[in-house]
Each structure stands twice: as structure tokens, then as C-alpha cells.
Design a protein around this motif. Structure first.
Motif, mmCIF file in Angstrom:
data_model
loop_
_atom_site.group_PDB
_atom_site.id
_atom_site.type_symbol
_atom_site.label_atom_id
_atom_site.label_comp_id
_atom_site.label_asym_id
_atom_site.label_seq_id
_atom_site.Cartn_x
_atom_site.Cartn_y
_atom_site.Cartn_z
ATOM 1 N N ALA A 135 0.676 8.628 -13.093
ATOM 2 C CA ALA A 135 0.462 7.920 -14.365
ATOM 3 C C ALA A 135 -0.516 8.646 -15.276
ATOM 4 C CB ALA A 135 -0.036 6.501 -14.081
ATOM 5 N N ASP A 136 -1.551 9.300 -14.707
ATOM 6 C CA ASP A 136 -2.559 9.945 -15.553
ATOM 7 C C ASP A 136 -2.325 11.446 -15.712
ATOM 8 O OD1 ASP A 136 -3.078 10.616 -12.972
ATOM 9 O OD2 ASP A 136 -5.242 10.253 -13.045
ATOM 10 N N THR A 137 -1.124 11.924 -15.421
ATOM 11 C CA THR A 137 -0.817 13.348 -15.591
ATOM 12 C C THR A 137 -0.779 13.699 -17.071
ATOM 13 O OG1 THR A 137 0.438 13.436 -13.533
ATOM 14 C CG2 THR A 137 0.895 15.144 -15.173
ATOM 15 N N TYR A 138 -1.313 14.860 -17.421
ATOM 16 C CA TYR A 138 -1.304 15.319 -18.816
ATOM 17 C C TYR A 138 -0.803 16.760 -18.879
ATOM 18 C CZ TYR A 138 -5.703 17.727 -17.677
ATOM 19 O OH TYR A 138 -6.646 18.541 -17.105
ATOM 20 N N GLU A 162 0.827 -1.199 0.000
ATOM 21 C CA GLU A 162 0.000 0.000 0.000
ATOM 22 C C GLU A 162 0.868 1.258 0.000
ATOM 23 O OE1 GLU A 162 -3.586 2.032 2.676
ATOM 24 O OE2 GLU A 162 -2.547 0.214 3.344
ATOM 25 N N ASP A 163 1.942 1.242 0.790
ATOM 26 C CA ASP A 163 2.839 2.394 0.801
ATOM 27 C C ASP A 163 3.495 2.592 -0.572
ATOM 28 O OD1 ASP A 163 2.229 2.825 3.435
ATOM 29 O OD2 ASP A 163 3.959 1.703 4.206
ATOM 30 N N GLN A 164 3.908 1.507 -1.161
ATOM 31 C CA GLN A 164 4.534 1.610 -2.483
ATOM 32 C C GLN A 164 3.548 2.163 -3.511
ATOM 33 O OE1 GLN A 164 6.030 -2.278 -3.380
ATOM 34 N NE2 GLN A 164 7.528 -2.275 -1.709
ATOM 35 N N LEU A 165 2.339 1.655 -3.480
ATOM 36 C CA LEU A 165 1.338 2.140 -4.441
ATOM 37 C C LEU A 165 0.948 3.582 -4.146
ATOM 38 C CD1 LEU A 165 -0.936 -1.030 -4.749
ATOM 39 C CD2 LEU A 165 0.821 -0.208 -6.331
ATOM 40 N N GLY A 166 0.978 3.976 -2.846
ATOM 41 C CA GLY A 166 0.674 5.365 -2.502
ATOM 42 C C GLY A 166 1.708 6.318 -3.060
ATOM 43 N N VAL A 167 2.989 5.891 -3.055
ATOM 44 C CA VAL A 167 4.045 6.730 -3.640
ATOM 45 C C VAL A 167 3.827 6.867 -5.142
ATOM 46 C CG1 VAL A 167 6.509 6.868 -4.114
ATOM 47 C CG2 VAL A 167 5.707 6.196 -1.843
ATOM 48 N N LEU A 168 3.502 5.746 -5.786
ATOM 49 C CA LEU A 168 3.293 5.803 -7.229
ATOM 50 C C LEU A 168 2.042 6.596 -7.591
ATOM 51 C CD1 LEU A 168 4.197 2.105 -8.161
ATOM 52 C CD2 LEU A 168 5.633 4.146 -8.353
ATOM 53 N N ALA A 169 1.002 6.490 -6.753
ATOM 54 C CA ALA A 169 -0.245 7.203 -7.041
ATOM 55 C C ALA A 169 -0.207 8.654 -6.599
ATOM 56 C CB ALA A 169 -1.417 6.486 -6.360
ATOM 57 N N GLY A 170 0.825 9.030 -5.804
ATOM 58 C CA GLY A 170 0.952 10.414 -5.366
ATOM 59 C C GLY A 170 0.071 10.771 -4.207
#
Length: 324
Positions: A243-246, A186-194
Motif C-alpha cells: 500500500a505504501d509503495t512509491y 493475520e495471514d491475509q493481512l501478511g499477504v497484503l502487507a508483504g
């Protein structure tokens, strides 16, 4: 004794006289033949032409006399020199020019042009893909080291996942171990998800665009290059990049996720600095591209980079976990 029965002698002795022609008989006329053609009347002789005046000797010498090397022409025209026999090269040129094209030849020429254009495009794309041919040996070695490091990171990740699976399979309390690994994930995914703050070693990249020449696509290329080099968390000014930044807007008016950001653009990147910095400085890379746009670029390494810009956690509208 003479009697009346004795024949009279003719002028010629011994030849009897023939019957005498009756008197008054006309001598028969010879039949007239065809009339002789009358000779045509002689045509009147043309009056003699006056002799041309004698030309000066200079002009007479300049006029070429007819001979075996000159072709006769009409009176009053100059004599033309005979054409020399054509050589093989001249005959070839005369056969090729002016061109005598048929419909089939035009079709073949069009197909050849299309084929040549396709080959040129393929060669150009191949040349673009091989932009590293002109790179220096030091740059090639650095790029090779970056690829080796990326491969090593992937192998480490694979080994870690395998160890987690082994721990889950061998642990006596599988539920507690699964909960522990879930929290770590969860911590790893939180870093990736911002959604959580991240810190670690990395680099700081500053792009100064005083002339407003840097387009939004150049900033997007920078993000892609950093991700390919192993960046784990990125922040531009006060916007977290996920990931979804534009990117949108024009030069000097760039927007990230709909939020306007002004120059200088400050990138905070967490990752292995030994991989991130060389990836930006390779020949034809991001630094050289931005410098061509007359932008100032500076890269510095740091052992502690804090990425504190957060994004709200959003529940997906349609995507669900496949385990549910």
C-alpha cells in the motif's frame, strides 16, 4: 374827363395789379437738395483670355459630359459617378465593420470568452471520461464482465464476514473460534502487507523498455489498474508492492521504494487471471499506453504464481488499534 385818381389800366383789362416788387430785389433762390451721387468710374475690362486649343476629337469623346447621372465637381477635376443606394446587407456590414466597441461591449465580450472557455473545458473533460464510446462491442462486453466479477467478489467477501460473525456468535467455545479467525486474518493481512510469501493463480506481465522511454508514472498506472481488477499480491522484479509503495526517478532510471530497478520490468500478480488480463488489454488501457511509448509488452496467464519478495514488518509509530 380824366383825373389822376383814375387807376391805370394794366395789361389785362379788369384785373387789378398787385404790389410791385421793389427794384433791385433779387429773385429768391430754390433751396438746393442733396447732391446727386456721382456715377462710379467704370472698372477696366479684363483682357480676354486666349481660347484653349481645340482638343483632339478622341480625347473629347473620352471625357464624360456632365449629365444627370454625374455629380458636378470643381473645375479641372473629373466628374464622379453618384453612389448607388446601399442595400440592407451593405448597411449591416457598414454598421458592423469597422467595429465601434464601448467599454460595456468589451466587458460582455470578455465574460462570453471566459464562459466559452469553461464550457470547452467541461466538454473536453466529459469526452475524456467517456473514452469507451469508441470501443468495440467485444471490448465492452469484456469490461462489463469484469465489473460483474468485481461485484461478485465483494459480495463473497461480505458473505464470508457475515458467516464469521455467525460462527462467533453461535460457537460454544468462542475464544478458540476467535483465535482461529484471528490467525486466518493475520495471514491475509501478511499477504497484503508483504511480510509473508504468497502463491496462487494469476498473470505475469513483462515490459521491455530498451529505449528508456517508460516513465515511473506509467508503471504506477499499471499497478493501479491491476489493483482495480482484483490483484491481491504484486511483485516487480525483486520488490514487493504494498500500500505504501512509491515510484520515483526518470525514464530508464526508475526507482521503487528508493531501490533502482532495471528493465525489463517483470510483474508477478496473484489474482483471477480472467479479470486481470482483460483489464490490461481494454482500448486505451495500459498495454496500448505502453506500446505508444515504444515499449514491448507481453501478458501470460499462469495457475501458480509465487510472490516471494518480502518487506520487513514495521510497527506504526502513531497508529494504534481502536480496540486497545
Amino acid at each position: 374827363m380824366s383825373t389822376d385818381d383814375t387807376p391805370e389800366k394794366s395789361g389785362e383789362p379788369g384785373r387789378p395789379e398787385g404790389p410791385k416788387k421793389p427794384e433791385g430785389a433779387e429773385k429768391p433762390k430754390r433751396p438746393e437738395g442733396p447732391e446727386k451721387p456721382q456715377a462710379p468710374e467704370p472698372e477696366p475690362r479684363p483682357e480676354p483670355r486666349p481660347e484653349p486649343e481645340a482638343e483632339p476629337e478622341a480625347e473629347r469623346e473620352a471625357e464624360p459630359a456632365p449629365g444627370p447621372d454625374l455629380e458636378p465637381v470643381e473645375p479641372g477635376e473629373e466628374y464622379a459617378a453618384p453612389t448607388a443606394p446601399l442595400t440592407g446587407r451593405q448597411r449591416l456590414v457598414n454598421g458592423l465593420w469597422p467595429p465601434r466597441l464601448t467599454r460595456a461591449q468589451l466587458t460582455v465580450a470578455l465574460l462570453l470568452c471566459v464562459l466559452g472557455l469553461g464550457l470547452a473545458i467541461q466538454v473536453r473533460s466529459t469526452s475524456d471520461n467517456s473514452a469507451l464510446r469508441g470501443a468495440r462491442q467485444e471490448d465492452l462486453v469484456r469490461i462489463l464482465d469484469e465489473l460483474d466479477n468485481r461485484t461478485k467478489r465483494l459480495e463473497d467477501e461480505k458473505r464470508r464476514l457475515e458467516n464469521q460473525r455467525t460462527e462467533l456468535e453461535s460457537s460454544s467455545n468462542q475464544a478458540a473460534e476467535a483465535r482461529k479467525q484471528t490467525e486466518q486474518k493475520e495471514d491475509q493481512l501478511g499477504v497484503l502487507a508483504g511480510t509473508v510469501t504468497a502463491q496462487g493463480p494469476g498473470i505475469e506481465l513483462t515490459v521491455s523498455d530498451s529505449k528508456g522511454a517508460v516513465e515511473a508514472d506509467k508503471l504506477l498506472d499499471t499497478i493501479q489498474e491491476l489493483r482495480a481488477a482484483g490483484a491481491e499480491a504484486i511483485q516487480i522484479n525483486d520488490v514487493r508492492v504494498v500500500a505504501d509503495t512509491y515510484f520515483s526517478g526518470t525514464a530508464g532510471k526508475v526507482e521503487i521504494d528508493g531501490k533502482k530497478v532495471s528493465q525489463p520490468y517483470k510483474f508477478k500478480v496473484i489474482g483471477k487471471s480472467q479479470d486481470l488480463e482483460p483489464a490490461l488489454n481494454i482500448p486505451g488501457g495500459i498495454v496500448q499506453t505502453l506500446e505508444k511509448e515504444q515499449a514491448g509488452v507481453s501478458v501470460s496467464r499462469s495457475e501458480k504464481i509465487i510472490v516471494d519478495a518480502l518487506r520487513p514488518a514495521k510497527r506504526p509509530d502513531y497508529a494504534r488499534s481502536s480496540s486497545q
